[in-house]
Design an enzyme around this catalytic site. Structure first.
Site, PDB file in Angstrom:
ATOM      1  N   GLU A 184       7.451  -4.295  87.763  1.00  0.00           N
ATOM      2  CA  GLU A 184       6.692  -5.493  87.398  1.00  0.00           C
ATOM      3  C   GLU A 184       6.941  -6.671  88.335  1.00  0.00           C
ATOM      4  O   GLU A 184       7.417  -7.732  87.897  1.00  0.00           O
ATOM      5  CB  GLU A 184       7.000  -5.901  85.957  1.00  0.00           C
ATOM      6  CG  GLU A 184       6.621  -4.846  84.942  1.00  0.00           C
ATOM      7  CD  GLU A 184       6.692  -5.334  83.496  1.00  0.00           C
ATOM      8  OE1 GLU A 184       7.226  -6.441  83.258  1.00  0.00           O
ATOM      9  OE2 GLU A 184       6.194  -4.622  82.616  1.00  0.00           O
ATOM     10  N   GLU A 367       5.914   2.350  80.970  1.00  0.00           N
ATOM     11  CA  GLU A 367       6.433   1.614  79.816  1.00  0.00           C
ATOM     12  C   GLU A 367       5.305   1.407  78.820  1.00  0.00           C
ATOM     13  O   GLU A 367       4.200   1.014  79.204  1.00  0.00           O
ATOM     14  CB  GLU A 367       6.959   0.215  80.193  1.00  0.00           C
ATOM     15  CG  GLU A 367       8.277   0.198  80.894  1.00  0.00           C
ATOM     16  CD  GLU A 367       8.795  -1.219  81.138  1.00  0.00           C
ATOM     17  OE1 GLU A 367       8.445  -2.157  80.383  1.00  0.00           O
ATOM     18  OE2 GLU A 367       9.546  -1.390  82.111  1.00  0.00           O
TER      19      GLU A 367
HETATM   20  C1  FCB Z   1       8.684  -5.275  80.319  1.00  0.00           C
HETATM   21  C2  FCB Z   1       9.970  -5.080  81.098  1.00  0.00           C
HETATM   22  C3  FCB Z   1      11.050  -4.379  80.334  1.00  0.00           C
HETATM   23  C4  FCB Z   1      11.070  -4.786  78.873  1.00  0.00           C
HETATM   24  C5  FCB Z   1       9.698  -4.685  78.264  1.00  0.00           C
HETATM   25  C6  FCB Z   1       9.651  -5.024  76.803  1.00  0.00           C
HETATM   26  O1  FCB Z   1       8.013  -6.380  80.810  1.00  0.00           O
HETATM   27  O2  FCB Z   1       9.723  -4.346  82.273  1.00  0.00           O
HETATM   28  O3  FCB Z   1      12.265  -4.624  80.973  1.00  0.00           O
HETATM   29  O4  FCB Z   1      11.591  -6.053  78.759  1.00  0.00           O
HETATM   30  O5  FCB Z   1       8.818  -5.518  78.959  1.00  0.00           O
END
Ligand code: FCB
Length: 463
Positions: A184, A367
């Site tokens: 990110e 994620e």
């Molecule tokens: C993302 C991050 C991760 C975690 C999730 C909930 O933005 O990459 O580290 O904090 O959110």
């Protein structure tokens, strides 16, 4: 994004109880993700150097509850138990990150053997469990020594990062195939240099534009270093992609604010990395930092697109804000997780389809998950039905994207364990496994069992 008809009732999404096996490619990768600073702890152990989050957490008022990652889940000492949990869930892949300050305490120069040894042990344990390690080089923990030299505002940061990538690929690239450069980049750039919500807590458009360009250069340099040093690398970058929507009165100014937020969040990194150009809304502001040949250094071939997705994000016009817009909450009348993030599976489906079309790369969801405040019930179990519901409905959206032809090759839940959730500290939990911080006891939640059965049902992997 795409032009799907939207049913009027937002929570009427048709969740599938049974996964649609015929839609899921045979080699689809089921995994879970974590990151170093959020779980490892052992911040002062075995020669780890300080990182920017260590210092930031010490500043009063930065982190809810005054929390920090000094102990976190103590994964550094308990990794064997955590790898055993991976085996119980039955995942085929485990994504983790290397803490740059642990392996290069001063950010560059002398490597810390004890730190490298830890990742050797971890990778070997993961492989022994029959699980593929996915290694991310940078999940936000820059060594403090490099921050002291200007951090991402120093153009040399690209070379520091490439050297670090070469070190890791040289040490682990005989066993690790899957490498991500950054997690990110748009989030740590925008929050660190645009909103002052993450270290180095700057809110200055000029700094933000410089940091964006240097991080992109660092990505390109690291891709080359990984290819040169690792045996058979498969390389990507992990991007947060969420539709940016206008909040407030949804005036033309609010719509413009959302478009600008989207350019920073969704395009400032994927567009130059995969198409060799900055998005039109940002190109002029970033141009002063771009030298001849830079775009070719950034636009290096990668093998896949890592996608993190949770929820739409919101902006409204704010002439007084440094970037001319303000971050906004989701509207009141939409379904949300306890953390206040909108639940919108259609946004996930549309994003999956859109990203594949835009960049022509296979997509791995690296994620997805739900943040909740929870605790064990009287019998000691954590029955996290909210998380199970969220994951089920988001996977239904993924199956829809597959049915529409999206080239999605894998799905990783954030996260294996409850962990240090940045500014919200330990209060918001994202784990499939509950962590009782005072005792460091791990308790698999209902969602861990649910995910294990899902994977077993589809892949035949026995938990
Ligand atoms: C993302 C991050 C991760 C975690 C999730 C909930 O933005 O990459 O580290 O904090 O959110």
């Amino acid at each position: 994004m795409t032009d799907f008809p939207r049913p009027a009732v937002p929570n009427g999404f048709p969740a599938r109880v049974e996964p649609e096996r015929h839609l899921i490619p045979r080699d689809f990768v089921w995994g879970v993700s974590t990151s170093a600073y959020q779980i490892e702890g052992a911040a002062k152990v075995d020669g780890r150097g300080p990182g920017i989050w260590d210092a930031y957490c010490r500043e009063p008022g930065r982190i809810a509850g005054g929390d920090n990652g000094e102990v976190a889940c103590d994964h550094y000492h308990r990794y064997a138990e955590d790898v055993a949990l991976l085996g119980k869930v039955g995942v085929a892949a485990y994504r983790f990150s290397v803490a740059w300050p642990r392996v290069l305490p001063a950010g560059r120069g002398a490597a810390n053997e004890a730190g490298l040894d830890f990742y050797d042990r971890l990778v070997d344990a993961v492989l022994r469990a029959g699980i593929e390690p996915w290694l991310c080089l940078y999940h936000w923990d820059l060594p403090q020594a490099l921050q002291d030299e200007g951090g991402w505002l120093n153009r040399d940061s690209a070379a520091w990062f490439a050297d670090y990538a070469a070190l890791i690929a040289g040490r682990l690239g005989d066993r690790v195939r899957r490498f991500a450069t950054f997690n990110e980049p748009s989030v740590f750039a925008l929050f660190g240099y645009g909103f002052a919500w993450h270290p180095p807590a700057v809110a200055d458009p000029a700094a933000l534009h410089k940091a964006i360009h240097h991080v992109n250069l660092a990505h390109g340099g690291a891709v080359d270093a990984l290819r040169a040093q690792a045996r058979a690398p498969s390389i990507g970058c992990i991007h947060s992609m969420q539709p940016a929507r206008a909040a407030g009165g949804r005036t033309a100014a609010d719509e413009a604010a959302a478009a600008l937020l989207s350019a920073y969040w969704n395009e400032a990194f994927p567009a130059p990395q995969n198409r060799g150009e900055y998005p039109p809304l940002l190109a002029r502001a970033i141009a002063p930092h771009v030298r001849d040949g830079d775009m070719a250094r950034i636009h290096r071939p990668v093998d896949w697109f890592g996608l993190n997705h949770y929820s739409p994000i919101f902006a409204r016009a704010d002439a007084a804000a440094p970037l001319g817009f303000a971050w906004a909450d989701a509207p009141d009348d939409v379904p949300k997780t306890q953390m206040g993030w909108q639940v919108d599976p259609w946004a996930f489906r549309d994003t999956l389809i859109d990203v594949g079309r835009r960049y022509g790369l296979p997509v791995y969801v690296m994620e997805n998950g739900a943040g909740t405040v929870e605790q064990p019930d009287a019998s000691g179990n954590v029955v996290d039905l909210e998380r199970v519901g969220y994951l089920a409905v988001y996977l239904s959206a993924l199956y829809d994207a597959l049915a529409a032809g999206a080239d999605v090759r894998g799905y990783f839940v954030w996260s294996l364990l409850d962990n240090f959730e940045w500014g919200s500290g330990y209060n918001n939990r994202f784990g499939l496994v509950y962590v009782d911080y005072p005792t460091q006891r791990r308790i698999p939640k209902a969602s861990a069992y649910w995910y294990a059965y899902l994977i077993r049902g589809i892949m035949g992997r026995v938990p």
